[in-house]
Structures are given as C-alpha cells and as structure tokens.
Scaffold this motif. Structure first.
Motif, mmCIF file in Angstrom:
data_model
loop_
_atom_site.group_PDB
_atom_site.id
_atom_site.type_symbol
_atom_site.label_atom_id
_atom_site.label_comp_id
_atom_site.label_asym_id
_atom_site.label_seq_id
_atom_site.Cartn_x
_atom_site.Cartn_y
_atom_site.Cartn_z
ATOM 1 N N TYR A 124 0.742 -1.142 0.119
ATOM 2 C CA TYR A 124 -0.253 -0.088 -0.145
ATOM 3 C C TYR A 124 0.844 1.225 0.051
ATOM 4 C CZ TYR A 124 -3.357 3.486 1.568
ATOM 5 O OH TYR A 124 -4.073 4.682 1.706
ATOM 6 N N LYS A 125 1.885 1.229 0.737
ATOM 7 C CA LYS A 125 2.767 2.252 1.027
ATOM 8 C C LYS A 125 3.564 2.733 -0.419
ATOM 9 C CE LYS A 125 3.012 2.389 5.917
ATOM 10 N NZ LYS A 125 3.911 2.255 7.150
ATOM 11 N N LEU A 126 4.024 1.519 -1.102
ATOM 12 C CA LEU A 126 4.783 1.631 -2.166
ATOM 13 C C LEU A 126 3.966 2.336 -3.376
ATOM 14 C CD1 LEU A 126 6.635 -1.758 -2.008
ATOM 15 C CD2 LEU A 126 7.635 0.668 -1.894
ATOM 16 N N LEU A 127 2.509 1.905 -3.469
ATOM 17 C CA LEU A 127 1.807 2.475 -4.311
ATOM 18 C C LEU A 127 1.057 3.750 -3.978
ATOM 19 C CD1 LEU A 127 0.229 -0.961 -5.260
ATOM 20 C CD2 LEU A 127 2.050 0.387 -6.373
ATOM 21 N N ARG A 128 0.613 4.032 -2.684
ATOM 22 C CA ARG A 128 -0.015 5.303 -2.503
ATOM 23 C C ARG A 128 0.372 6.512 -3.105
ATOM 24 N NH1 ARG A 128 -5.135 6.332 -1.730
ATOM 25 N NH2 ARG A 128 -4.238 7.330 -3.544
ATOM 26 N N ASP A 129 1.569 6.762 -3.032
ATOM 27 C CA ASP A 129 2.210 8.078 -3.287
ATOM 28 C C ASP A 129 2.157 8.124 -4.810
ATOM 29 O OD1 ASP A 129 4.551 6.472 -3.565
ATOM 30 O OD2 ASP A 129 5.848 8.117 -2.747
ATOM 31 N N LYS A 130 2.017 7.209 -5.606
ATOM 32 C CA LYS A 130 2.028 7.112 -6.911
ATOM 33 C C LYS A 130 0.577 7.160 -7.727
ATOM 34 C CE LYS A 130 6.490 5.555 -6.887
ATOM 35 N NZ LYS A 130 7.176 6.616 -6.490
ATOM 36 N N ILE A 131 -0.237 7.213 -6.761
ATOM 37 C CA ILE A 131 -1.839 7.439 -7.352
ATOM 38 C C ILE A 131 -2.294 8.693 -6.704
ATOM 39 C CG2 ILE A 131 -3.831 6.113 -7.104
ATOM 40 C CD1 ILE A 131 -2.340 3.395 -7.170
ATOM 41 N N ASP A 132 -3.105 9.293 -7.588
ATOM 42 C CA ASP A 132 -3.832 10.606 -7.054
ATOM 43 C C ASP A 132 -4.437 10.237 -5.672
ATOM 44 O OD1 ASP A 132 -5.914 12.500 -6.956
ATOM 45 O OD2 ASP A 132 -5.048 13.234 -8.718
ATOM 46 N N THR A 133 -4.487 11.343 -4.809
ATOM 47 C CA THR A 133 -4.973 11.046 -3.329
ATOM 48 C C THR A 133 -6.265 11.314 -3.580
ATOM 49 O OG1 THR A 133 -4.692 13.332 -3.007
ATOM 50 C CG2 THR A 133 -3.155 11.716 -2.055
ATOM 51 N N THR A 134 -7.247 11.689 -4.751
ATOM 52 C CA THR A 134 -8.813 11.829 -4.798
ATOM 53 C C THR A 134 -9.041 10.507 -5.258
ATOM 54 O OG1 THR A 134 -8.450 11.995 -7.282
ATOM 55 C CG2 THR A 134 -8.465 14.077 -5.974
ATOM 56 N N LEU A 135 -8.337 9.335 -5.339
ATOM 57 C CA LEU A 135 -8.690 8.037 -5.525
ATOM 58 C C LEU A 135 -8.458 7.108 -4.476
ATOM 59 C CD1 LEU A 135 -7.147 7.607 -9.313
ATOM 60 C CD2 LEU A 135 -9.520 7.872 -8.598
ATOM 61 N N ASP A 136 -9.201 6.378 -3.987
ATOM 62 C CA ASP A 136 -9.075 5.519 -2.834
ATOM 63 C C ASP A 136 -8.295 4.037 -3.354
ATOM 64 O OD1 ASP A 136 -10.422 7.087 -1.122
ATOM 65 O OD2 ASP A 136 -12.361 5.853 -1.710
ATOM 66 N N LEU A 137 -7.384 3.445 -2.440
ATOM 67 C CA LEU A 137 -6.490 2.518 -3.002
ATOM 68 C C LEU A 137 -6.848 1.493 -1.703
ATOM 69 C CD1 LEU A 137 -4.228 1.003 -4.307
ATOM 70 C CD2 LEU A 137 -2.549 2.395 -2.837
ATOM 71 N N LYS A 138 -6.990 0.241 -2.150
ATOM 72 C CA LYS A 138 -7.185 -0.976 -1.149
ATOM 73 C C LYS A 138 -6.423 -1.810 -1.829
ATOM 74 C CE LYS A 138 -10.643 -1.745 1.310
ATOM 75 N NZ LYS A 138 -12.016 -2.312 1.696
ATOM 76 N N ILE A 139 -5.592 -2.931 -0.786
ATOM 77 C CA ILE A 139 -4.621 -3.644 -1.229
ATOM 78 C C ILE A 139 -5.529 -5.082 -0.776
ATOM 79 C CG2 ILE A 139 -2.414 -4.779 -0.922
ATOM 80 C CD1 ILE A 139 -2.436 -2.208 -2.594
ATOM 81 N N ARG A 140 -5.445 -6.249 -1.315
ATOM 82 C CA ARG A 140 -6.036 -7.591 -0.872
ATOM 83 C C ARG A 140 -4.745 -8.594 -1.270
ATOM 84 N NH1 ARG A 140 -11.753 -10.231 -1.949
ATOM 85 N NH2 ARG A 140 -12.153 -8.895 -0.372
ATOM 86 N N LEU A 141 -4.347 -9.180 -0.150
ATOM 87 C CA LEU A 141 -3.140 -9.914 -0.557
ATOM 88 C C LEU A 141 -3.523 -11.310 -0.301
ATOM 89 C CD1 LEU A 141 -0.077 -10.506 -1.441
ATOM 90 C CD2 LEU A 141 0.422 -9.936 1.002
ATOM 91 N N TYR A 142 -3.654 -12.324 -0.849
ATOM 92 C CA TYR A 142 -3.947 -13.723 -0.663
ATOM 93 C C TYR A 142 -2.452 -14.707 -0.298
ATOM 94 C CZ TYR A 142 -8.531 -13.450 -2.283
ATOM 95 O OH TYR A 142 -10.026 -13.181 -2.107
ATOM 96 N N GLU A 143 -2.319 -15.101 0.856
ATOM 97 C CA GLU A 143 -1.119 -15.745 0.970
ATOM 98 C C GLU A 143 -1.336 -17.245 0.590
ATOM 99 O OE1 GLU A 143 2.030 -15.107 4.396
ATOM 100 O OE2 GLU A 143 0.429 -16.506 5.304
ATOM 101 N N THR A 144 -2.528 -17.675 0.854
ATOM 102 C CA THR A 144 -2.888 -18.990 0.453
ATOM 103 C C THR A 144 -4.237 -18.809 -0.023
ATOM 104 O OG1 THR A 144 -4.308 -19.722 2.338
ATOM 105 C CG2 THR A 144 -1.894 -20.106 2.284
#
Length: 139
Positions: free
Chosen positions: A109-129
């Motif tokens: 999330y932190k790696l991508l957040r500052d690369k995407i306009d802050t007017t857009l919401d960002l969510k990460i879903r990570l499947y480990e299994t």
C-alpha cells in the motif's frame, strides 16, 4: 449530482520466501507462536495480489484509472522488488519488519499510495494461500 464512483481491480501474483520470526523472543517462543512459518530455512508462498482503485469516472476517458499505468506501477513497485525473493534477506522493506501477510499488504500500500492521485481510494488485498488473505486499509 452524485459522482459515478467505480472500483477497478488489477490482479497480479508473485512468489516469495519468508520466515516469521521475532528476534526479541526465544527460539521456543518463536516456534510456538509461528509454527512452521518460523522454519529457519524459510518457506515460500505463491501470493495473489489484488489492487483496487476507486474513484470517479473521468468523463473524457471513461476511466477511473488507466489499467496499463496501474499494471506498470505494480510491476515496478511490487513485482520487481518482491517476486522470487527471500523477503527477509533480499529486501530492505523486511530487513527489520516481520514479513507477515498483514505487513506485506501495508508495505505494498505504502509503495503504491504516493504514485496514485489522492482523490482515488486505494485498497490492497493479498492472498497468502487460497483460504488466507488480508486487506489494507480497512474502512
């Protein structure tokens, strides 16, 4: 007039090894808390990553976010950094941070957040299994 908010998703995958270990704990406590995930020789996962971007549809492009740009960002910021790596040994992000699925999602999330306009919401879903996954942030 209400704005037309839409969520767009990009799914990627990467393979990485890691070890869950707290250096402040005894070997016995680490083994008890983390079980097989504390294997001193590491273990790996085939992670599935879903990046969600939510926002208003641009009336000129019809896009919330250009998916080619999103794909390139994920490749540059996440896949090139973590794919086929030992997260504990090969990455600076996890040198001093336990690479649990929760912490991996927050880092991505932190790696991508500052690369995407802050007017857009960002969510990460990570499947480990197939059955274990995390989401960040939670609103």
């Amino acid at each position: 007039m209400t704005e037309n908010r839409v969520a767009v998703f990009r799914k990627e995958n990467f393979n990485a090894a890691h070890r869950l270990h707290n250096p402040d704990w005894s070997d016995e406590k680490n083994a008890r808390i983390f079980g097989k995930c504390n294997n001193p020789h590491y273990h790996g996962h085939n992670y599935d990553l879903i990046v969600q971007v939510t926002g208003a549809v641009d009336p000129e492009t019809g896009y919330v976010f250009d998916m080619k740009i999103l794909s390139d960002l994920i490749k540059e910021q996440v896949l090139d950094r973590f794919d086929h790596k030992n997260l504990n040994l090969d990455t600076r992000e996890f040198r001093n941070l336990n690479p649990s699925a929760e912490n991996i999602a927050i880092v991505i999330y932190k790696l991508l957040r500052d690369k995407i306009d802050t007017t857009l919401d960002l969510k990460i879903r990570l499947y480990e299994t197939e059955r274990n996954f995390v989401e960040y942030p939670v609103h």
